[in-house]
Enzyme design. Structure first.
Site, mmCIF file in Angstrom:
data_model
loop_
_atom_site.group_PDB
_atom_site.id
_atom_site.type_symbol
_atom_site.label_atom_id
_atom_site.label_comp_id
_atom_site.label_asym_id
_atom_site.label_seq_id
_atom_site.Cartn_x
_atom_site.Cartn_y
_atom_site.Cartn_z
ATOM 1 N N LYS A 149 -50.315 91.166 -13.935
ATOM 2 C CA LYS A 149 -51.134 91.920 -14.889
ATOM 3 C C LYS A 149 -52.619 91.738 -14.593
ATOM 4 C CE LYS A 149 -49.495 90.382 -18.921
ATOM 5 N NZ LYS A 149 -49.280 90.333 -20.375
ATOM 6 N N LYS B 5 -54.141 88.884 -14.839
ATOM 7 C CA LYS B 5 -54.654 87.917 -15.817
ATOM 8 C C LYS B 5 -54.379 86.501 -15.323
ATOM 9 C CE LYS B 5 -54.385 90.055 -20.413
ATOM 10 N NZ LYS B 5 -53.882 89.874 -21.778
HETATM 11 N N1 C2G Z 1 -53.896 92.007 -30.018
HETATM 12 C C1 C2G Z 1 -54.388 92.519 -31.224
HETATM 13 N N2 C2G Z 1 -55.697 92.369 -31.525
HETATM 14 C C2 C2G Z 1 -56.539 91.720 -30.669
HETATM 15 C C3 C2G Z 1 -56.038 91.177 -29.467
HETATM 16 C C4 C2G Z 1 -54.698 91.336 -29.155
HETATM 17 O O1 C2G Z 1 -53.626 93.119 -32.011
HETATM 18 N N3 C2G Z 1 -57.851 91.593 -31.021
HETATM 19 C C5 C2G Z 1 -52.474 92.204 -29.712
HETATM 20 C C6 C2G Z 1 -52.255 93.076 -28.490
HETATM 21 O O2 C2G Z 1 -52.357 94.451 -28.818
HETATM 22 C C7 C2G Z 1 -50.834 92.680 -28.086
HETATM 23 C C8 C2G Z 1 -50.764 91.202 -28.510
HETATM 24 O O3 C2G Z 1 -51.869 90.972 -29.409
HETATM 25 O O4 C2G Z 1 -49.877 93.430 -28.841
HETATM 26 C C9 C2G Z 1 -50.878 90.262 -27.334
HETATM 27 O O5 C2G Z 1 -52.069 90.577 -26.629
HETATM 28 P P1 C2G Z 1 -52.249 89.982 -25.131
HETATM 29 O O6 C2G Z 1 -51.905 88.544 -25.131
HETATM 30 O O7 C2G Z 1 -53.553 90.459 -24.616
HETATM 31 O O8 C2G Z 1 -51.054 90.727 -24.384
HETATM 32 P P2 C2G Z 1 -51.155 91.869 -23.263
HETATM 33 O O9 C2G Z 1 -51.903 91.384 -22.083
HETATM 34 O O10 C2G Z 1 -51.555 93.108 -23.947
HETATM 35 O O11 C2G Z 1 -49.617 91.910 -22.774
HETATM 36 O O12 C2G Z 1 -45.505 93.910 -21.643
HETATM 37 C C10 C2G Z 1 -46.586 93.913 -22.533
HETATM 38 C C11 C2G Z 1 -47.666 92.965 -22.086
HETATM 39 O O13 C2G Z 1 -47.134 91.681 -21.800
HETATM 40 C C12 C2G Z 1 -48.733 92.873 -23.174
#
Ligand code: C2G
Length: 132
Positions: free
Chosen positions: A44, A46
């Site tokens: 990803k 990350k």
């Molecule tokens: N999130 C949120 N508000 C934020 C930050 C994150 O609602 N200010 C939510 C994201 O939308 C996501 C969840 O928290 O639903 C996890 O975010 P991340 O850890 O950044 O995950 P991500 O990289 O989006 O990975 O297969 C799907 C991926 O693994 C999602």
């Protein structure tokens, strides 16, 4: 029992993560969180501060979370939904529309992100604070 699933890296846990977990749990009785493995994070683009094991331990300590499983690939979601008898798939709306193919297998819900916070912002703010 109504089962919900959500996916993410959940690094440097913050209120945006807690908000999505709390709201996701409101859609059922049992919340599964699929946490991105360190290897999948690399896919990803990350690099999490906390390892998969650390992020798993942290998520397992949250009252809304009932089970944590690893996320290894983009393609595992259909299998996860079927194998875990999931009724509802929940993600933040930065993913709006991206997982609609799951509608064949379960409800798909995109919830508004929490504004003003992100793991990236935390890292940037800390770097600025430490570098003056
Ligand atoms: N999130 C949120 N508000 C934020 C930050 C994150 O609602 N200010 C939510 C994201 O939308 C996501 C969840 O928290 O639903 C996890 O975010 P991340 O850890 O950044 O995950 P991500 O990289 O989006 O990975 O297969 C799907 C991926 O693994 C999602």
């Amino acid at each position: 029992m109504k089962k919900v699933i959500t996916y993410g890296t959940f690094d440097l846990l913050h209120t945006g993560h807690i908000n999505i977990l709390r709201r996701a749990k409101e859609y059922g009785d049992y919340l599964i969180v699929a946490i991105s493995s360190d290897e999948f994070n690399a896919l990803k683009g990350k690099k999490a501060y906390y390892s998969f094991e650390q992020r798993k331990a942290i998520l397992e300590a949250i009252r809304y979370v009932d089970e944590v499983i690893p996320e290894h690939t983009w393609e595992q979601k259909v299998e996860d939904v079927q194998n875990h008898d999931v009724d509802v798939f929940v993600m933040g709306d930065d993913w709006e529309g991206k997982f609609d193919f799951l509608k064949e297998y379960c409800d798909v819900v995109y919830l508004p992100r929490t504004v003003g916070i992100s793991t990236t912002k935390i890292k940037n703010d800390l770097n600025q604070a430490n570098n003056g």
